[in-house]
Design a protein around this motif. Structure first.
Motif, PDB file in Angstrom:
ATOM      1  N   LEU A  19     -58.591  -0.328   6.991  1.00  0.00           N
ATOM      2  CA  LEU A  19     -57.518  -1.304   6.778  1.00  0.00           C
ATOM      3  C   LEU A  19     -56.569  -0.852   5.665  1.00  0.00           C
ATOM      4  N   THR A  20     -57.159  -0.480   4.543  1.00  0.00           N
ATOM      5  CA  THR A  20     -56.345  -0.068   3.402  1.00  0.00           C
ATOM      6  C   THR A  20     -55.571   1.207   3.714  1.00  0.00           C
ATOM      7  N   GLY A 257     -58.878  -5.714   2.967  1.00  0.00           N
ATOM      8  CA  GLY A 257     -59.311  -4.323   2.940  1.00  0.00           C
ATOM      9  C   GLY A 257     -59.927  -3.949   1.608  1.00  0.00           C
TER      10      GLY A 257
END
Length: 270
Positions: A19-20, A257
């Motif tokens: 996600l990050t 995230g």
């Protein structure tokens, strides 16, 4: 008989990194290329609903929301990185010196740390900004100062725990200086804890930056910011809800995230 040991996968860490990484890549690309200019206005494309030409729609000035989210995410990551680095570097030095040498300096600095930690970070950031004035640099300074105590406490506790261990005593007998012992022999033991604190710090920095910009104290127009976009969108929630959805969901997923990364690192630490 063959015994197979199956390692448990750290899904929190994997999903958090994905996600990050996705939003970090989007933010990086947004600094060099966006589908449309982030500042130019188009009177013929005001409040256009999401479509092929504008996947996230446009705002009340006819600006492409996707382009502004891409570029504004970069500012969010930039503020988060600067504040966490500032807090980590200064906090590491403070924690190492106070934990290793102790004494009255340690007592004074730790009491100051306790006072800073006892107040909500956003409230203290607002107090600093009221003296420093609005702007990105001032937000970085305010948040960076607030992140120093958490890193200092982690490093200090590790210094206190390790300075009487055998490998440190052996280094002292061999004539190794205190600064080499602190930063070469002891500090690597704090790596996982520091990474966990950094992930939590990124999480808090993203939320604080969005809050400051929402209140008009952070990134100043015409530069885009996720928090500023939410502030501008609040007057159009019923007519153009997509104006707030894109920056709002982006902030939520970035924070999610970093939260999952910190949870994954805690599992590694255990």
């Amino acid at each position: 008989m063959k015994i197979s040991i199956k390692k448990k996968r750290n899904y929190n860490l994997i999903i958090g990194l994905c996600l990050t990484g996705f939003f970090a890549l989007m933010a990086l690309v947004g600094q060099f290329w966006t589908p449309y200019s982030v500042t130019s206005m188009d009177p013929l494309s005001v409040n256009v609903a999401p479509c092929l030409a504008h996947p996230f729609g446009t705002d009340n000035f006819g600006r492409d929301i996707l382009s502004r989210v891409m570029n504004g995410s970069g500012m969010t990551f930039f503020v988060a990185i600067c504040t966490v680095l500032m807090g980590a570097v200064i906090g590491t030095v403070v924690g190492a010196l106070t934990g290793y040498f102790g004494g009255w300096i340690d007592e004074i600095i730790m009491r100051i740390n306790d006072i800073l930690l006892s107040f909500p970070s956003v409230l203290l950031a607002l107090l600093f900004i009221s003296f420093l004035g609005p702007g990105t640099v001032n937000v970085i300074l305010a948040l960076g100062i607030l992140f120093i105590p958490s890193f200092a406490r982690i490093v200090r506790s590790e210094m206190i725990r390790c300075k009487e261990l055998d490998f440190v005593k052996s280094a002292k007998v061999m004539g190794v200086g205190p600064f080499r012992i602190m930063f070469v022999h002891i500090l690597p033991n704090t790596l996982v804890s520091m990474l966990t604190a950094a992930a939590i710090g990124f999480n808090n920095a993203v939320l604080a930056e969005a809050s400051m910009s929402y209140l008009g104290l952070g990134v100043q127009p015409p530069l885009p910011s996720l928090g500023r976009m939410l502030s501008e969108a609040q007057s159009y929630l019923f007519n153009t809800p997509w104006y707030a959805i894109a920056p709002g969901v982006t902030i939520i997923l970035i924070i999610l995230g970093f939260s999952m990364i910190s949870e994954g690192l805690r599992a590694v630490e255990r």
